[in-house]
Design an enzyme around this catalytic site. Structure first.
Site, PDB file in Angstrom:
ATOM      1  N   HIS A  41      30.641  14.586   1.743  1.00  0.00           N
ATOM      2  CA  HIS A  41      31.354  15.103   0.575  1.00  0.00           C
ATOM      3  C   HIS A  41      31.230  14.081  -0.556  1.00  0.00           C
ATOM      4  O   HIS A  41      31.409  12.888  -0.337  1.00  0.00           O
ATOM      5  CB  HIS A  41      32.823  15.344   0.910  1.00  0.00           C
ATOM      6  CG  HIS A  41      33.020  16.216   2.111  1.00  0.00           C
ATOM      7  ND1 HIS A  41      34.139  16.145   2.910  1.00  0.00           N
ATOM      8  CD2 HIS A  41      32.239  17.178   2.655  1.00  0.00           C
ATOM      9  CE1 HIS A  41      34.038  17.031   3.894  1.00  0.00           C
ATOM     10  NE2 HIS A  41      32.890  17.657   3.757  1.00  0.00           N
ATOM     11  N   ASP A  54       0.849  -1.193   0.000  1.00  0.00           N
ATOM     12  CA  ASP A  54       0.000   0.000   0.000  1.00  0.00           C
ATOM     13  C   ASP A  54       0.882   1.240   0.000  1.00  0.00           C
ATOM     14  O   ASP A  54       1.433   1.628   1.025  1.00  0.00           O
ATOM     15  CB  ASP A  54      -0.905  -0.020   1.236  1.00  0.00           C
ATOM     16  CG  ASP A  54      -1.782   1.223   1.337  1.00  0.00           C
ATOM     17  OD1 ASP A  54      -1.789   2.036   0.387  1.00  0.00           O
ATOM     18  OD2 ASP A  54      -2.452   1.383   2.371  1.00  0.00           O
ATOM     19  N   GLU A  69      31.473  10.436   0.958  1.00  0.00           N
ATOM     20  CA  GLU A  69      32.164  10.220   2.231  1.00  0.00           C
ATOM     21  C   GLU A  69      31.198  10.609   3.342  1.00  0.00           C
ATOM     22  O   GLU A  69      30.951  11.791   3.569  1.00  0.00           O
ATOM     23  CB  GLU A  69      33.435  11.078   2.307  1.00  0.00           C
ATOM     24  CG  GLU A  69      34.457  10.762   1.215  1.00  0.00           C
ATOM     25  CD  GLU A  69      35.620  11.747   1.213  1.00  0.00           C
ATOM     26  OE1 GLU A  69      35.505  12.804   1.880  1.00  0.00           O
ATOM     27  OE2 GLU A  69      36.624  11.474   0.557  1.00  0.00           O
ATOM     28  N   GLU A  87      30.058  11.061   7.104  1.00  0.00           N
ATOM     29  CA  GLU A  87      30.487  11.201   8.487  1.00  0.00           C
ATOM     30  C   GLU A  87      29.308  10.895   9.408  1.00  0.00           C
ATOM     31  O   GLU A  87      28.151  11.062   9.020  1.00  0.00           O
ATOM     32  CB  GLU A  87      31.025  12.608   8.739  1.00  0.00           C
ATOM     33  CG  GLU A  87      32.260  12.926   7.899  1.00  0.00           C
ATOM     34  CD  GLU A  87      32.653  14.402   7.918  1.00  0.00           C
ATOM     35  OE1 GLU A  87      33.804  14.702   7.564  1.00  0.00           O
ATOM     36  OE2 GLU A  87      31.799  15.247   8.269  1.00  0.00           O
ATOM     37  N   ARG A 124      39.536  23.442   0.638  1.00  0.00           N
ATOM     38  CA  ARG A 124      38.475  22.750   1.372  1.00  0.00           C
ATOM     39  C   ARG A 124      37.394  23.697   1.874  1.00  0.00           C
ATOM     40  O   ARG A 124      36.380  23.246   2.408  1.00  0.00           O
ATOM     41  CB  ARG A 124      39.071  21.945   2.526  1.00  0.00           C
ATOM     42  CG  ARG A 124      39.973  20.826   2.028  1.00  0.00           C
ATOM     43  CD  ARG A 124      40.557  19.988   3.148  1.00  0.00           C
ATOM     44  NE  ARG A 124      41.461  18.975   2.590  1.00  0.00           N
ATOM     45  CZ  ARG A 124      41.073  17.785   2.158  1.00  0.00           C
ATOM     46  NH1 ARG A 124      39.802  17.465   2.214  1.00  0.00           N
ATOM     47  NH2 ARG A 124      41.952  16.923   1.666  1.00  0.00           N
ATOM     48  N   GLU A 148      34.799  17.578  -6.174  1.00  0.00           N
ATOM     49  CA  GLU A 148      34.221  17.164  -4.896  1.00  0.00           C
ATOM     50  C   GLU A 148      33.230  18.220  -4.426  1.00  0.00           C
ATOM     51  O   GLU A 148      33.613  19.355  -4.136  1.00  0.00           O
ATOM     52  CB  GLU A 148      35.320  16.977  -3.848  1.00  0.00           C
ATOM     53  CG  GLU A 148      34.797  16.634  -2.461  1.00  0.00           C
ATOM     54  CD  GLU A 148      35.870  16.747  -1.385  1.00  0.00           C
ATOM     55  OE1 GLU A 148      35.603  16.349  -0.247  1.00  0.00           O
ATOM     56  OE2 GLU A 148      36.979  17.253  -1.697  1.00  0.00           O
ATOM     57  N   GLU A 198      36.970  11.312  13.168  1.00  0.00           N
ATOM     58  CA  GLU A 198      36.897  12.650  12.579  1.00  0.00           C
ATOM     59  C   GLU A 198      37.242  13.727  13.615  1.00  0.00           C
ATOM     60  O   GLU A 198      37.667  13.424  14.731  1.00  0.00           O
ATOM     61  CB  GLU A 198      35.503  12.891  11.967  1.00  0.00           C
ATOM     62  CG  GLU A 198      35.446  12.697  10.456  1.00  0.00           C
ATOM     63  CD  GLU A 198      36.286  13.736   9.702  1.00  0.00           C
ATOM     64  OE1 GLU A 198      36.611  14.786  10.278  1.00  0.00           O
ATOM     65  OE2 GLU A 198      36.643  13.469   8.550  1.00  0.00           O
ATOM     66  N   GLU A 201      34.315   8.521  10.392  1.00  0.00           N
ATOM     67  CA  GLU A 201      34.091   8.455   8.953  1.00  0.00           C
ATOM     68  C   GLU A 201      34.585   7.105   8.429  1.00  0.00           C
ATOM     69  O   GLU A 201      35.635   6.615   8.849  1.00  0.00           O
ATOM     70  CB  GLU A 201      34.827   9.580   8.225  1.00  0.00           C
ATOM     71  CG  GLU A 201      34.629   9.581   6.716  1.00  0.00           C
ATOM     72  CD  GLU A 201      35.334  10.744   6.028  1.00  0.00           C
ATOM     73  OE1 GLU A 201      35.991  10.505   4.991  1.00  0.00           O
ATOM     74  OE2 GLU A 201      35.250  11.886   6.521  1.00  0.00           O
ATOM     75  N   ARG A 211      31.054  19.651  -1.563  1.00  0.00           N
ATOM     76  CA  ARG A 211      31.259  19.530  -0.123  1.00  0.00           C
ATOM     77  C   ARG A 211      30.072  19.965   0.724  1.00  0.00           C
ATOM     78  O   ARG A 211      30.128  19.893   1.947  1.00  0.00           O
ATOM     79  CB  ARG A 211      32.501  20.329   0.278  1.00  0.00           C
ATOM     80  CG  ARG A 211      33.780  19.776  -0.329  1.00  0.00           C
ATOM     81  CD  ARG A 211      35.003  20.602   0.038  1.00  0.00           C
ATOM     82  NE  ARG A 211      35.266  20.664   1.455  1.00  0.00           N
ATOM     83  CZ  ARG A 211      35.871  19.713   2.163  1.00  0.00           C
ATOM     84  NH1 ARG A 211      36.273  18.594   1.567  1.00  0.00           N
ATOM     85  NH2 ARG A 211      36.079  19.860   3.452  1.00  0.00           N
TER      86      ARG A 211
END
Length: 448
Positions: A247, A57, A134, A136, A320, A340, A191, A198, A342
């Protein structure tokens, strides 16, 4: 049933069932906000599930269907069939399913189908899409009464710590469970924040990786519970420390080949025109897809300056603090060229998040968008607005309004999912806006 299976697929699954004496099979799928759902059948019903699917359902699932159109069925994807390592006492297997209507058509509200549709679009443009998320997460202790409140971090360790890292053994159990489910783990570590960890798994085709991300969250929660811990992918469970991100490393490949579409030796960043267009497309739609890749009220308490989360819509090499980072390309490893993103966090629906990221990038490729100049300064300590950089939405309400104005992201989601997703998130935002918090009471009650 609309799905057909090869002899090899059927034989592989039958062999797994017999070798592991499987007694139960979980048929897993996702609702629109990314919560894993499943129905469990005894193994005696497996042949019927293969031949006809399992009916359910849909009106009872978040964002799926109205009562009048509720009937739909689950069709197992046999490539995802695996034994559940933490349920060995009950000999259970799991298989991820696609969702179909009674007419045998893919259900337009199935997040997995939304991603498949974008991957078909990419293939029609000549590209395969590969990603590597990645995720965390935080580990908290469970108290003797079974509650996790008040929150107590599992340890007080920091980034890559060893002696104070009490989660090392738990992470190894998690890695073992993930690998038993067919997920190739590359690394695991503590981390930055206390209790934060991570585990990274292998880069690969987007659909497989989104499946792995769903399985990852379920697996880690199950292993944590066996260790009397609580694992959470909530982006910002503790104020004034780093939150958890997801990320996502991304690249386009020429369809059906082992040739990357991202690399150009003549470019100072080693990026092809296709890669630059892709980056430009994601930057162009970043504010709109924020409601999907950072989907909670709590997500925007992570996306603030000072906690290693990006705020400004920018890109740069090895930077970063930028929204999109270009990892340095090693000599002789040009196939690793990638970008990447982030800003996503691990509470996002992996299927929808991957679909809208791809749609935004492909829009840039189709329109040959040009990214702004790269931002190579540390944006954590720069006034980005003064530098002319736009910012991500400041809260979920603003993100929803941005989504309402972006037809590209809406089209990627499809009308069904778009409308129901906005409805669900607007309700969440309104509940938050009208809630009176402990902070407000302690701040204002006696003062005014």
């Amino acid at each position: 049933m609309a799905v057909t299976y090869t002899t090899d697929q059927l034989e592989r699954v039958d062999e797994l069932i017999k070798r592991n004496d499987i007694r139960f099979i979980r048929l897993q799928f996702s609702d629109i906000i990314g919560v894993a759902k499943h129905v469990t059948i005894p193994v005696s019903h497996w042949p019927d599930a293969i031949e006809h699917g399992i009916w359910f359902d849909g009106s009872s699932i978040e964002g799926f269907a109205r009562i009048a159109e509720s009937d739909m069925y689950l069709a197992p994807d046999l490539e995802t069939f695996a034994v559940v390592p933490w349920d060995m006492d009950l000999s259970t297997a799991r298989v991820i399913c696609d969702i179909y209507t009674p007419d045998g058509e893919p259900f337009e509200g199935d997040p997995r189908y939304i991603l498949k549709r974008q991957l078909i679009r990419a293939a029609e443009m000549g590209y395969d899409y590969k990603v590597g998320p990645e995720l965390e997460f935080f580990l908290f202790k469970r108290h003797s009464n079974g509650s996790i409140f008040p929150l107590e971090s599992h340890d007080n360790a920091g980034y890559f710590d060893v002696s104070s890292d009490q989660a090392n053994n738990v992470r190894r159990q998690m890695v073992d469970a993930l690998q038993a489910l067919g997920i190739q783990v590359e690394a695991s570590h503590h981390e930055v924040a206390m209790g934060q960890n991570e585990i990274d798994f292998s880069y690969g085709p987007a659909l497989t990786t989104a499946d792995h991300a769903m399985t990852f969250r379920i697996t880690l929660k199950a292993v944590a519970q066996k260790n009397n811990l609580h694992c959470t992918f909530m982006p910002k469970p503790i104020a004034n420390i780093n939150g958890s991100g997801m990320h996502v490393h991304q690249s386009l490949w020429h369809t059906g080949t082992d040739e990357t579409a991202m690399y150009n030796a003549e470019n100072e960043y080693g990026l092809s025109d296709v890669a630059l267009h892709f980056i430009a497309g994601q930057l162009s739609h970043a504010r709109a897809f924020s409601a999907i890749i950072a989907p909670l009220v709590n997500s925007y308490k992570r996306l603030v300056p000072g906690y290693e989360a990006p705020v400004y819509i920018s890109w740069g090499r090895t930077n970063r603090s930028a929204l999109i980072r270009i990892p340095r390309i090693s000599s002789g490893r040009t196939k690793s060229t990638r970008c990447e993103l982030r800003c996503p966090d691990p509470s996002a629906n992996p299927y929808l998040a991957t679909a809208v990221m791809l749609a935004a990038g492909l829009d840039g490729v189709q329109k040959r968008m040009t990214p702004p100049p790269a931002a190579e300064e540390d944006l954590y300590h720069v006034d980005g607005i003064r530098a002319g950089l736009n910012t991500l939405p400041g809260d979920l309400g603003e993100a929803i309004e941005e989504l309402r104005t972006d037809e590209v992201i809406q089209a990627a989601m499809g009308q069904h999912v778009y409308e129901r997703y906005v409805e669900a998130k607007t309700q969440e935002w309104n509940e938050y806006r009208t809630h009176v918090s402990e902070w407000e009471l302690s701040r204002y009650m006696t003062l005014y």
